[in-house]
Design a protein around this motif. Structure first.
Motif, PDB file in Angstrom:
ATOM      1  N   THR A 111       0.836  -1.197   0.000  1.00  0.00           N
ATOM      2  CA  THR A 111       0.000   0.000   0.000  1.00  0.00           C
ATOM      3  C   THR A 111       0.872   1.248   0.000  1.00  0.00           C
ATOM      4  N   TRP A 149       1.179   3.972  -3.006  1.00  0.00           N
ATOM      5  CA  TRP A 149       0.922   5.384  -2.735  1.00  0.00           C
ATOM      6  C   TRP A 149       2.089   6.236  -3.211  1.00  0.00           C
ATOM      7  N   GLN A 166       2.102   6.676  -6.793  1.00  0.00           N
ATOM      8  CA  GLN A 166       0.832   7.290  -7.180  1.00  0.00           C
ATOM      9  C   GLN A 166      -0.072   6.348  -7.965  1.00  0.00           C
ATOM     10  N   TYR A 192      -2.993   4.855  -7.106  1.00  0.00           N
ATOM     11  CA  TYR A 192      -4.007   4.905  -6.063  1.00  0.00           C
ATOM     12  C   TYR A 192      -4.991   3.737  -6.075  1.00  0.00           C
ATOM     13  N   ALA A 206      -3.142   1.034  -4.305  1.00  0.00           N
ATOM     14  CA  ALA A 206      -3.028   1.364  -2.887  1.00  0.00           C
ATOM     15  C   ALA A 206      -4.348   1.093  -2.172  1.00  0.00           C
ATOM     16  N   LEU A 207      -5.449   1.494  -2.789  1.00  0.00           N
ATOM     17  CA  LEU A 207      -6.762   1.277  -2.186  1.00  0.00           C
ATOM     18  C   LEU A 207      -7.070  -0.209  -2.039  1.00  0.00           C
TER      19      LEU A 207
END
Length: 78
Positions: A41, A45, A48, A50, A53-54
Motif C-alpha cells: 500500500t 501510494w 501514485q 491509487y 493502494a486502495l
C-alpha cells in the motif's frame, strides 16, 4: 527517496504477499498477508498508483477484521 529504494519496498511487499499464500495456518497467512499488503500500500501510494493502494489497504482491513473475529471466537471457547 531514490528509485532503487522505492522499488525495494515494492518487491518486499510483493514477496510477503506471495509467501503468505504458502502458509498452512490461516492466522499466519492473514498476518503475513496484512504486513505485505500494508507495505505494498505504501509503495503504491509513493508511485501514485491509487487504485492499487486502495485495493491493498482494503486487504489489510479485511485481514484485520477476520483476525479479530478469529481471536474473539477463540476466546469464547472453553
Amino acid at each position: 527517496m531514490n528509485t532503487m529504494m522505492i522499488e525495494l519496498v515494492g518487491y518486499v511487499g510483493s514477496i510477503l504477499v506471495v509467501v503468505s499464500m504458502l502458509m498452512t495456518s490461516v492466522i499466519r497467512l492473514r498476518v503475513v498477508n496484512s504486513i505485505g499488503a500494508g507495505i505494498f500500500t505504501v509503495y503504491a501510494w509513493i508511485i501514485q498508483s491509487y487504485p492499487t493502494a486502495l485495493m491493498n489497504f482494503c486487504l489489510v482491513v479485511i485481514n484485520i477484521y477476520h483476525l479479530a473475529r478469529m481471536y474473539k471466537d477463540k476466546r469464547k471457547q472453553p
